[in-house]
Design a protein around this motif. Structure first.
Motif, PDB file in Angstrom:
ATOM      1  N   LEU A 103       4.469  13.680   5.064  1.00 37.16           N
ATOM      2  CA  LEU A 103       3.096  13.803   4.579  1.00 37.16           C
ATOM      3  C   LEU A 103       2.671  15.276   4.479  1.00 37.16           C
ATOM      4  O   LEU A 103       1.845  15.632   3.639  1.00 37.16           O
TER       5      LEU A 103
ATOM      6  N   ARG B 199      -1.219  11.547   1.860  1.00 43.08           N
ATOM      7  CA  ARG B 199      -1.994  11.263   3.077  1.00 43.08           C
ATOM      8  C   ARG B 199      -3.384  10.780   2.710  1.00 43.08           C
ATOM      9  O   ARG B 199      -3.879   9.816   3.284  1.00 43.08           O
TER      10      ARG B 199
ATOM     11  N   ARG C  88       9.612   8.737   0.610  1.00 44.01           N
ATOM     12  CA  ARG C  88       9.963   7.632   1.507  1.00 44.01           C
ATOM     13  C   ARG C  88      11.444   7.616   1.877  1.00 44.01           C
ATOM     14  O   ARG C  88      11.796   7.038   2.896  1.00 44.01           O
TER      15      ARG C  88
ATOM     16  N   THR D 229       7.438  10.743   9.519  1.00 42.86           N
ATOM     17  CA  THR D 229       6.416  10.431   8.523  1.00 42.86           C
ATOM     18  C   THR D 229       5.441  11.600   8.385  1.00 42.86           C
ATOM     19  O   THR D 229       5.029  11.937   7.283  1.00 42.86           O
ATOM     20  N   GLU D 230       5.088  12.227   9.535  1.00 43.47           N
ATOM     21  CA  GLU D 230       4.168  13.363   9.499  1.00 43.47           C
ATOM     22  C   GLU D 230       4.740  14.511   8.656  1.00 43.47           C
ATOM     23  O   GLU D 230       4.046  15.110   7.840  1.00 43.47           O
TER      24      GLU D 230
ATOM     25  N   SER E  76       0.857  -1.195   0.000  1.00 47.36           N
ATOM     26  CA  SER E  76       0.000   0.000   0.000  1.00 47.36           C
ATOM     27  C   SER E  76       0.892   1.245   0.000  1.00 47.36           C
ATOM     28  O   SER E  76       2.099   1.147   0.191  1.00 47.36           O
TER      29      SER E  76
ATOM     30  N   ALA F 142      -3.249   7.016   1.457  1.00 48.18           N
ATOM     31  CA  ALA F 142      -2.344   6.123   2.191  1.00 48.18           C
ATOM     32  C   ALA F 142      -2.754   4.651   2.135  1.00 48.18           C
ATOM     33  O   ALA F 142      -1.899   3.762   2.097  1.00 48.18           O
TER      34      ALA F 142
ATOM     35  N   LEU G 197       5.730   3.885   1.916  1.00 52.07           N
ATOM     36  CA  LEU G 197       6.347   5.013   2.606  1.00 52.07           C
ATOM     37  C   LEU G 197       7.170   4.530   3.800  1.00 52.07           C
ATOM     38  O   LEU G 197       8.233   5.074   4.103  1.00 52.07           O
ATOM     39  N   ALA G 198       6.680   3.490   4.462  1.00 42.46           N
ATOM     40  CA  ALA G 198       7.354   3.017   5.677  1.00 42.46           C
ATOM     41  C   ALA G 198       8.457   2.012   5.384  1.00 42.46           C
ATOM     42  O   ALA G 198       9.179   1.610   6.288  1.00 42.46           O
TER      43      ALA G 198
ATOM     44  N   ALA H 209       0.986   3.544   2.249  1.00 43.06           N
ATOM     45  CA  ALA H 209       1.577   3.683   3.579  1.00 43.06           C
ATOM     46  C   ALA H 209       2.747   2.714   3.761  1.00 43.06           C
ATOM     47  O   ALA H 209       3.779   3.077   4.332  1.00 43.06           O
ATOM     48  N   GLU H 210       2.583   1.484   3.263  1.00 43.28           N
ATOM     49  CA  GLU H 210       3.660   0.505   3.397  1.00 43.28           C
ATOM     50  C   GLU H 210       4.883   0.898   2.566  1.00 43.28           C
ATOM     51  O   GLU H 210       6.022   0.732   2.996  1.00 43.28           O
TER      52      GLU H 210
END
Lengths: 331, 295, 233
Positions: C117, C124, C146, C113-114, C95, C127, C100-101, C97-98
């Motif tokens: 975003l 955002r 990322r 992360t904030e 995803s 995500a 990005l992480a 979000a994944e």
């Protein structure tokens, strides 16, 4: 054929003619038929790049068919071979038609699974006699006239069949058909874009390979007068892969040599039971790790290197690398 | 008595149960194969041998060290997992990047060695492994008698499958695994030790196979050839399901076990072949497999 | 400013094919440096060779006091360099979000992360969606975003504007300026000279796997004609 290959061929014929007077003919016949089997198998692996893990189905089932028509229907040996070969070819048509829908390792898994189906049919069908197999298959006169009941005369018949089969493989490899197969192996996409109907070529190669495996299987029952489950088992499929691999899968005669090596090894180690399996496993691992080109392949590469080294002075760096590096990603 | 197409209900349910048990083994094994294939691009032909090895380790633990079933269920996968790690580092790493076929051939050789060594030591007849005390007997479901051990096999396999699925699909570690399956070079360029991940994935796949082997020991007895016959069916399962999806591998495994069980009821001669026939049909209708992406 | 990245006589190969023939360049800390050049000149290969990503290399790549060229590829980012590849490398099975992480935080001082975003508000909103379902511009933002979390001081950006609409190109330009202000050092591969000339402190021209010219921002007026000839604009 060039003069040199004619001389080599005549030498081989002379050697084959003399061999049964020195070596036990049954061993020779077994080696010759496995040489044919391995060469037929290698047509697919070495020249189309398709690894069939199910060639025992063609070899073993052809043996059953041949043994059945010779023993029960009382056909002659030539009839048995024709029947076995025809059934193997038909089986090859169906299996090939299914298997070429997938590539690479999936192709190997599909052929393995389809062959296992043939194994179960052989296990359960009544004409194959389950665990007993078809025993005491008679050695009837060839074409009704030529006596092949003793091992020596049978040997000459088997030698002719095996050599003819291997020459056919060689012919196919060096024909325009073989060129297309190699083009498919190198780059299937490009072969397709050049207008070749790739799937037809693959299928035809598969059928030819299966049919010749069938020739080997259906002739084998004349030698041992027996068709049994061990010829349709997955282990047999693995053995033929090993023969091609150890001999050199990219070469015409490597698999035949590999077959002789493996058959000889099995002969010497027969009394040690599981040792044969262990040793075959070790050879698989060793060949993949250490000499992937196989015996003949490595020998040719060595020869080529020496020839190049000798010629390097006058034709400096005129030779291309054996295989081009992969296209650069990105730029 | 209730009959379904002329078959008494208890017989039918009994075969469905056996089918689900076979399906459990298909699912756990094809799950491991799919994980390994994803990262290593290798079809692990030795997967059946590792399953068999799991059963043997359980047998040795019990008979040589007196460690019972429950200990074996933990230790055998661990031991085989470590063995898998060694195999990957010593034998598979050198051929990484070569044609996929070499991986298949090498692991086929490994399978022969493992099977040959154990056949040399133990022959081809199976050795019994007793059902652990807590799982003996059975209970009455009202419509059929349920042997406790068989219920346990299904529950344990489902739990392992589900756990693996959650790990791969729902955790950060799983995200790394999925990413490395897609593009190992880039994941490595993020500072993640992909070679280590590959090794551990092979070890984990081996451990899964061994876990199935321990589960199987009390049902099928411990036999050097138990893996070879199974792996071919599992290959067919993998072709049917396609290797792109974890959930696909699990579902296909259980489904085919079930179909096999039903075939045993209605057409016993065909039960050994039905998986292969289904494979042929799937190849005709959807060559990439039920859950596979077209390549 | 001292040089953060120094490359000397860097050679690189894809299999048998020799793609870099002795690249030499340096990137001062806190600056934006571009690699200009035509397709196939060796720009992407230079970035790949810094990261050791799928390429064999020989020569010296120094980040601060550390030599990178002898390290295993996964150890290189731990010294503070991050790479955003040309093909963006958004993972389809992850995803947004994944994605990005995914890159781990390796050094202190990266963005949270904030913060990332906040810089890319559109990420955002999306995500939960699949990474590859994003538009090209959003994917590019995800690919840059990322690596900002990892704590890397040096960013290697490979053609971040390729194939994007002018509005998005402008946004990416703004983001690169913001990153420069935040103290990131950036090595930027570009074919879009107009875009590059507004951002960069120094331009290198790569041809046939070598650096053939270097123009500082101060000399841009004089050097512009020369650069345009190299690029064939």
């Amino acid at each position: 054929m060039s003069t040199r290959s004619v001389i080599v061929f005549l030498l081989v014929v002379a050697l084959l003619a003399a061999a049964p007077f020195v070596v036990y003919p049954v061993f020779l016949m077994k080696a010759l038929l496995f040489a044919l089997f391995a060469s037929a198998f290698n047509l697919l692996l070495g020249y189309v790049g398709l690894l069939s893990f199910g060639h025992a189905a063609f070899f073993g089932f052809a043996a059953y068919v041949s043994a059945h028509v010779v023993k029960v229907w009382e056909w002659g040996p030539e009839g048995g071979i024709v029947a076995g070969t025809a059934v193997a070819a038909a089986l090859g048509l169906v299996f090939g038609w299914l298997a070429i829908r997938r590539q690479g390792i999936y192709f190997a898994m599909v052929t393995l699974a389809l062959a296992q189906m043939v194994y179960f049919v052989s296990l359960q069908a009544s004409f194959t006699h389950g665990e007993d197999g078809i025993q005491a298959v008679p050695r009837r006169p060839l074409f009704g006239i030529v006596d092949i009941s003793d091992n020596l005369s049978l040997y000459f018949f088997v030698a002719v069949v095996a050599v003819a089969g291997m020459l056919l493989v060689r012919r196919a490899i060096h024909s325009p058909f073989g060129e297309v197969l190699r083009a498919i192996r190198e780059n299937e996409q490009r072969a397709r874009s050049l207008g070749f109907r790739v799937d037809r070529y693959k299928l035809l190669a598969f059928v030819l390979s299966a049919a010749l495996a069938g020739v080997a299987g259906s002739t084998k029952i004349l030698v041992f007068q027996l068709a049994s489950l061990s010829d349709v088992e997955w282990m047999m499929s693995g053995e033929v892969v090993l023969m091609a691999l150890i001999g050199g899968m990219g070469t015409v005669w490597g698999p035949a040599l590999g077959a002789v090596v493996i058959v000889a090894m099995q002969n010497y180690l027969a009394q040690f039971g599981a040792m044969v399996t262990i040793l075959q496993g070790i050879i698989f691992v060793a060949v993949v790790l250490l000499f992937r080109r196989g015996i003949v392949g490595e020998a040719l590469a060595f020869w080529e290197k020496r020839r190049k080294a000798g010629a390097a002075d006058d034709t400096a760096s005129a030779t291309l690398p054996e295989r081009q590096g992969k296209a650069a990603p990105g730029e | 008595m209730t009959e379904i197409f002329g078959v008494p209900m208890p017989v039918l349910l009994g075969q469905i149960l056996i089918g689900l048990i076979n399906g459990s083994f298909y699912a756990v094994l094809s799950l491991g194969l799919a994980l390994i294939f994803g990262l290593l691009n290798i079809i692990n032909f030795a997967h059946g041998a590792l399953y068999m090895l799991g059963a043997f380790v359980a047998y040795w633990l019990l008979n040589l060290l007196g460690i019972p079933y429950w200990g074996a269920l933990l230790l055998a996968p661990l031991a085989v997992g470590v063995f898998g790690v060694l195999l990957e580092r010593v034998l598979l790493k050198p051929i990484a990047g070569l044609d996929h076929l070499y991986g298949l051939l090498l692991t086929f050789g490994l399978a022969l060695i493992l099977e040959g060594v154990l056949r040399d030591g133990y022959g081809s007849t199976g050795m019994p492994y007793a059902i652990p005390d807590g799982l003996k007997g059975g209970f009455n479901l009202g419509f059929m008698f349920m042997p406790t051990y068989r219920a346990w096999v299904i529950v344990a396999s489902l739990a392992v499958c589900l756990g693996t699925w959650l790990l791969v699909e729902k955790t950060p570690l799983g995200a790394r695994l999925r990413a490395a399956t897609e593009n190992p070079t880039l994941v490595r360029a993020f500072g993640i030790n992909v070679p280590l991940m590959i090794t551990l994935t092979f070890g984990f796949g081996a451990a899964l196979a061994a876990f199935a082997g321990v589960l199987a020991a009390p049902i099928y007895a411990v036999n050097p050839t138990m893996g070879a016959n199974l792996i071919i069916v599992v290959f067919a399962v993998v072709v049917i399901g396609g290797m792109g999806s974890i959930l696909g591998a699990i579902t296909t495994g259980f489904m085919l076990g079930l179909i096999e069980g039903l075939t045993k009821v209605y057409y016993p001669e065909g039960s050994a072949m039905v998986v292969f026939v289904i494979m042929a049909i799937v190849l005709l209708v959807k060559p990439a497999g039920l859950f596979g992406k077209a390549s | 400013m001292p040089d953060l990245l120094t490359i000397r006589d860097l050679h690189a190969w894809y299999g048998e094919s020799h793609v870099l023939h002795g690249v030499t360049l340096s990137v001062p800390e806190g600056q934006v440096v571009t690699l200009l050049g035509r397709n196939g000149a060796g720009k992407t290969s230079t970035l790949r060779a810094i990261m050791g990503a799928g390429i064999t290399r020989k020569g010296s790549v120094q980040l601060g006091d550390s030599e990178l060229s002898s390290l295993a590829p996964h150890r290189i980012p731990r010294l503070g360099v991050a790479w955003c590849p040309e093909e963006r490398g958004i993972f389809a099975s992850l995803s947004v979000a994944e994605n990005l992480a995914l890159p781990p935080v390796l050094l202190a001082g990266g963005m949270s992360t904030e913060e990332v975003l906040d810089l890319f508000p559109r990420l955002r909103e999306k995500a939960g969606g699949q990474g590859t379902k994003l538009s090209g511009g959003e994917q590019q933002m995800l690919a840059i975003g990322r690596i900002l979390r990892t704590g890397a001081r040096l960013l290697l950006l490979d053609e971040p504007t390729e194939g994007l609409a002018p509005v998005i190109v402008q946004q990416i330009g703004q983001i690169i300026s913001v990153l420069r202000e935040r103290g990131f050092t950036i090595l930027l591969v570009e074919q879009n000279f107009k875009f590059a000339s507004r951002l960069a402190d120094r331009h290198y021209v790569v041809e046939h796997g070598q650096v053939v010219d270097c123009v500082e921002r101060a000399d841009l007026a004089a050097g512009r004609g020369r650069l345009e000839t190299y690029l064939g604009v």
